[in-house]
Design a protein around this motif. Structure first.
Motif, PDB file in Angstrom:
ATOM      1  N   VAL A 175       0.825  -1.196   0.000  1.00  0.00           N
ATOM      2  CA  VAL A 175       0.000   0.000   0.000  1.00  0.00           C
ATOM      3  C   VAL A 175       0.867   1.257   0.000  1.00  0.00           C
ATOM      4  O   VAL A 175       0.560   2.251  -0.656  1.00  0.00           O
ATOM      5  CB  VAL A 175      -0.947  -0.028   1.222  1.00  0.00           C
ATOM      6  CG1 VAL A 175      -0.947   1.275   1.956  1.00  0.00           C
ATOM      7  CG2 VAL A 175      -2.352  -0.332   0.767  1.00  0.00           C
ATOM      8  N   GLN A 179      -0.108   1.617  -5.276  1.00  0.00           N
ATOM      9  CA  GLN A 179      -1.528   1.280  -5.236  1.00  0.00           C
ATOM     10  C   GLN A 179      -1.933   0.440  -6.439  1.00  0.00           C
ATOM     11  O   GLN A 179      -2.816  -0.390  -6.352  1.00  0.00           O
ATOM     12  CB  GLN A 179      -2.357   2.577  -5.222  1.00  0.00           C
ATOM     13  CG  GLN A 179      -2.048   3.473  -4.060  1.00  0.00           C
ATOM     14  CD  GLN A 179      -3.138   3.431  -2.994  1.00  0.00           C
ATOM     15  OE1 GLN A 179      -4.226   2.922  -3.224  1.00  0.00           O
ATOM     16  NE2 GLN A 179      -2.846   3.948  -1.822  1.00  0.00           N
ATOM     17  N   LEU A 182      -1.205  -3.129  -6.015  1.00  0.00           N
ATOM     18  CA  LEU A 182      -2.177  -3.660  -5.071  1.00  0.00           C
ATOM     19  C   LEU A 182      -3.462  -4.070  -5.797  1.00  0.00           C
ATOM     20  O   LEU A 182      -4.040  -5.125  -5.543  1.00  0.00           O
ATOM     21  CB  LEU A 182      -2.482  -2.575  -4.041  1.00  0.00           C
ATOM     22  CG  LEU A 182      -3.011  -3.044  -2.715  1.00  0.00           C
ATOM     23  CD1 LEU A 182      -1.983  -3.919  -2.039  1.00  0.00           C
ATOM     24  CD2 LEU A 182      -3.324  -1.850  -1.854  1.00  0.00           C
ATOM     25  N   PRO A 189      -7.588  -1.429  -1.855  1.00  0.00           N
ATOM     26  CA  PRO A 189      -6.702  -0.639  -0.990  1.00  0.00           C
ATOM     27  C   PRO A 189      -7.396  -0.133   0.272  1.00  0.00           C
ATOM     28  O   PRO A 189      -6.784  -0.091   1.340  1.00  0.00           O
ATOM     29  CB  PRO A 189      -6.275   0.532  -1.869  1.00  0.00           C
ATOM     30  CG  PRO A 189      -6.653   0.190  -3.243  1.00  0.00           C
ATOM     31  CD  PRO A 189      -7.659  -0.904  -3.215  1.00  0.00           C
TER      32      PRO A 189
END
Lengths: 289, 246, 319
Positions: A175, A179, A182, A189
């Motif tokens: 994180v 992002q 992710l 997130p």
């Protein structure tokens, strides 16, 4: 300076540092990884102290057990706070002003509520080990310092394992950096950050229990820790648990030496002075590039 | 050799172990239109940031308009006549379009040594003129949030122009725009160039780069691998392999 | 309205307030009014950095205390009239603002805020360990009973704080309408873009921290005379830090009106609440209001009222 005094100041500092690491690890996660400047964290630590105090005074539960029992409640509290923070500030844009004021308000509310509920008297807990000291020749190891330090190290080790070995843990570390990566991991997130913030607040339950084992607590004690935790966080470099531990040990030792050789009334200035100096000269932390 | 406007010599920058710029040389003559291309992560943005003073380069030097820029921070370079637009437009959201342009007029143009201060009326006039130039006439009282993507890009360029620069560095001014909008912006940049402003265009859209540039520079992994006439550069085997082949 | 017209208008309002208080002929109103006005100065000062530039100062109490302790120091070393002390306090706390800013303003905004928290504790520790100004025990500052021409000493102190409040508001309003104010707003909006537009952001931020710190210190300078006995815990009290943030946030941070409204409202509320309920409850109230407002009404009372204010006022052009 006698060797005896020196060695004991060093050991006392390291024990203190171990405890500081527990107080700081929550900030390390929130500030270092999630970029949430949660200055209210020390307030939650004090809240944890009072919960340990209540369970201890009412039911005679050991403070550390009390801390463990409080973990899920604190986790949910953290998750709820993140939810409010996300909807009110993070989603609206990168403006830090209101988010900072929000946490400042939370800190303040926690403190004043505790004052209203418990007054400004010092509270303490009872446990068999609190008054004992282990003597190893030169070195004295008071158990009220040693027990919190050991449990704190255990907590840090477990967290480090969690962050590096589990899927969710790695997602939390990601994180901070990326992002997009992710999203590719198919992780939401916001959910990941909510979990991480919940964990960060949960550590305050443990840290609070440790604190009240070490010293009697009153509501405004938390403020003393604001400078300490951020000093440690910055010293160790943001977002790294081993760095946090090193920073905490360092601060503990420096404070312990100051208290031993100059007197305890100077100790608070040490951490803050160290913080200001680090910010001014090595903002990336001692281990940073 | 004639006096160059910009002379970059052995520029180097690393982030930890990652070498972002590896001894880049570049010189640009007054009035030139230069295109700068390279794959993602090739160091284009780092180069722009080092030129403009947002990042500090570790090795090498930048000379601009006969002056060594080392140690100068971003606003000082802007005042010397080096303006940039950002990859993602960064207007001042709490200010109107007009006030957005007023900032460089107040802080770059009026702060230039020896320059006469613009009066309130002159400032207003200049704002209107700049907005007319980029095609945003009449939107002086609007806020950036009311603008479309392409208008936001135009505001970004107008604000860069407001500082009255000698060199304009346009960092991906056209990403995400439609075909006709791209042509719009290219035409605008050419118009600016005709007013005597040197332009460096950093761009992914090859059509725009090819129609705009008099000279093309290719950056790959922090190194300059080609520099010359666009049609020649584009046929260069190394460029093709490193960049276009991807 | 030109700035001196504004200053004149403010002074007229201030004179009216003063004579109204005199007419009530009750020293309580002067005591209470002093505190409210002190918050007007603190909130306005905080807002110059916080509201205009977007940098959060958690250490308002530290700047306030520097002002108060400047007075204590000179009270012992070299007795001076209060206006001179106000000036000296402004210089001392302004320099501290400049120093803190210089050390931390090159970094991300959050670091500055954390540093201001740290600053408060460092300074408090220094004062606690400094016996000349009373150390942890505190210091007595004996105030005269009467002042020539004005009357009771409380009235004199009230008048000084009134003048400071007018001054602070005039400074804030002048900044808002100047080139400096526009520069501050670019810092709040986007520092990178500001630099690219030629705005010397570091210099501007240092101007803001210095000005803001100086005004806070000035607000603290008459405090030892007001309270008579100054101890570190009261000078560095959390209420100052919290109110200095809460008042502008609740009033609205984008113009001088916001902190004024916030300070008058919250300040008066607290005066009433301290008398009727306990002081802890009223601080809780401030905390809840602060959190409530930043979540629900991010633009403060001014932002809530503005839509009903009729036409939106056109912003003045800078020189």
């Amino acid at each position: 300076m006698t060797a005896d005094l020196f060695v004991n100041a060093l050991v006392a500092g390291m024990l203190l540092g171990g405890f500081y690491a527990a107080v700081t690890v929550g900030i390390s996660i929130a500030f270092g990884i999630l970029d949430i400047v949660n200055i209210a964290h020390p307030g939650f630590v004090i809240l944890g102290s009072y919960i340990a105090y209540m369970m201890n005074a009412r039911f005679g539960i050991d403070p550390i057990v009390a801390g463990i029992l409080a973990l899920p409640v604190f986790y949910l509290l953290g998750a709820a706070i993140y939810q409010i923070y996300y909807h009110s500030f993070e989603k609206r844009g990168p403006e830090a002003l209101r988010g900072l004021a929000f946490f400042f308000g939370l800190l303040f509310i926690t403190e004043v509520t505790l004052i209203l509920a418990f007054g400004v008297d010092y509270r303490y807990v009872q446990a068999a080990y609190i008054d004992r000291t282990v003597n190893l020749r030169l070195v004295h190891l008071p158990l009220r310092m040693l027990v919190p330090c050991l449990f704190s190290l255990l907590m840090l080790a477990l967290l480090q394992l969690y962050l590096t070995r589990t899927f969710t843990g790695r997602a939390i570390m990601a994180v901070a950096q990326d992002q997009l990566a992710l999203r590719l991991m198919a992780a939401d997130p916001v959910r990941i950050k909510r979990i991480a913030f919940g964990i960060s607040i949960a550590t305050a339950a443990m840290a609070g229990a440790f604190l009240i084992i070490i010293q009697p607590v009153e509501p405004s004690v938390g403020r003393e820790y604001i400078g300490r935790v951020f000093a440690i966080c910055v010293l160790g470099g943001l977002g790294s648990l081993p760095g946090t531990l090193i920073g905490a040990m360092l601060l503990g030792v420096v404070e312990s030496f100051t208290a031993t050789f100059y007197g305890p009334s100077w100790a608070p200035a040490v951490s803050f002075g160290l913080l200001l100096a680090t910010l001014a000269f090595r903002p990336a932390g001692l281990l940073g590039r | 050799m004639t006096a160059q406007l910009l002379e970059v010599d052995g520029l180097g920058k690393r982030f930890g172990g990652f070498v972002a710029l590896d001894g880049v040389d570049l010189s640009i003559a007054p009035g030139e239109r230069v295109g700068l291309i390279g794959p993602n992560g090739s160091g284009k943005s780092t180069l722009v940031n080092c030129l403009c003073g947002t990042l500090a380069n570790e090795t090498g030097s930048v000379r601009f308009d006969g002056r060594d820029l080392s140690g100068l921070v971003a606003h000082q370079r802007t005042r010397l006549g080096m303006a940039r637009s950002f990859q993602l437009p960064r207007p001042f959201p709490s200010m109107t379009v007009g006030d957005n342009l007023r900032i460089p007029l107040l802080y770059a143009v009026n702060a230039r040594p020896g320059a006469a201060h613009l009066s309130v009326a002159e400032t207003r006039e200049r704002c209107a003129e700049l907005l007319g130039l980029v095609g945003l006439a009449g939107r002086v009282h609007d806020y950036p949030r009311d603008l479309t993507q392409v208008d936001m890009r135009k505001l970004e360029l107008a604000r860069a122009m407001a500082s009255d620069p000698k060199l304009l560095i346009a960092d991906e001014a056209m990403a995400g725009l439609s075909h006709s909008e791209v042509s719009d912006i290219v035409a605008l940049l050419v118009r600016l160039n005709e007013r005597g402003i040197t332009v460096i265009l950093i761009e992914h859209i090859m059509r725009a780069v090819m129609s705009f540039s008099q000279r093309l520079v290719v950056l790959v992994s922090g190194k300059k691998i080609a520099d010359g006439r666009p049609d020649e550069v584009i046929r260069d085997a190394e460029v093709e392999r490193a960049y276009l082949g991807q | 309205m030109r700035w001196w017209t504004f200053l004149l208008a403010c002074s007229a309002v201030a004179a009216a307030v003063f004579f109204a208080a005199c007419w009530l002929a009750n020293d309580y109103y002067f005591f209470a009014g002093y505190t409210v006005l002190q918050f007007v100065v603190l909130a306005t000062a905080w807002n110059i950095l916080g509201g205009y530039c977007g940098y959060v100062n958690f250490g308002s109490a530290a700047f306030f205390a520097v002002g108060a302790y400047t007075t204590v120091f000179f009270h012992k070393a070299l007795p001076l009239p209060i206006p001179a002390l106000v000036l000296l306090a402004g210089i001392a706390s302004g320099l501290i603002g400049l120093g803190t800013g210089y050390l931390t303003l090159r970094l991300r905004g959050a670091f500055f805020s954390i540093a201001t928290l740290a600053l408060a504790v460092v300074l408090q520790t220094l004062v606690v360990n400094w016996n000349y100004v009373g150390g942890s025990r505190g210091a007595y500052v004996v105030r005269p009973n009467e002042v020539a021409l004005i009357g009771s000493y409380v009235q004199y102190l009230f008048l000084i704080m009134l003048a400071l409040a007018v001054g602070a508001l005039a400074v804030a309003r002048a900044i808002e309408r100047s080139r400096l104010g526009f520069g501050f707003a670019t810092i709040r909006d986007d520092e990178l873009a500001a630099e690219a537009s030629g705005v010397p952001t570091l210099k501007l931020k240092l101007i803001a921290t210095t000005l803001s710190g100086a005004l806070m210190g000035m607000a603290g300078a008459p405090f030892p005379y007001y309270i008579g006995y100054l101890e570190p815990a009261s000078a560095f009290g959390l209420p100052y830090a919290v109110n200095a943030i809460a008042m502008p946030m609740i009033g609205g941070t984008t113009s001088w009106v916001g902190p004024l409204i916030g300070a008058l409202l919250l300040g008066t509320l607290q005066q009433v609440a301290t008398v009727t309920i306990s002081s802890a409850v009223n601080l809780l109230l401030v905390g809840l209001l602060l959190v409530g407002f930043v979540i629900v009404a991010p633009k403060g009372i001014v932002g809530l009222v503005q839509p009903y204010w009729g036409r939106k006022r056109k912003r003045a052009e800078p020189p």
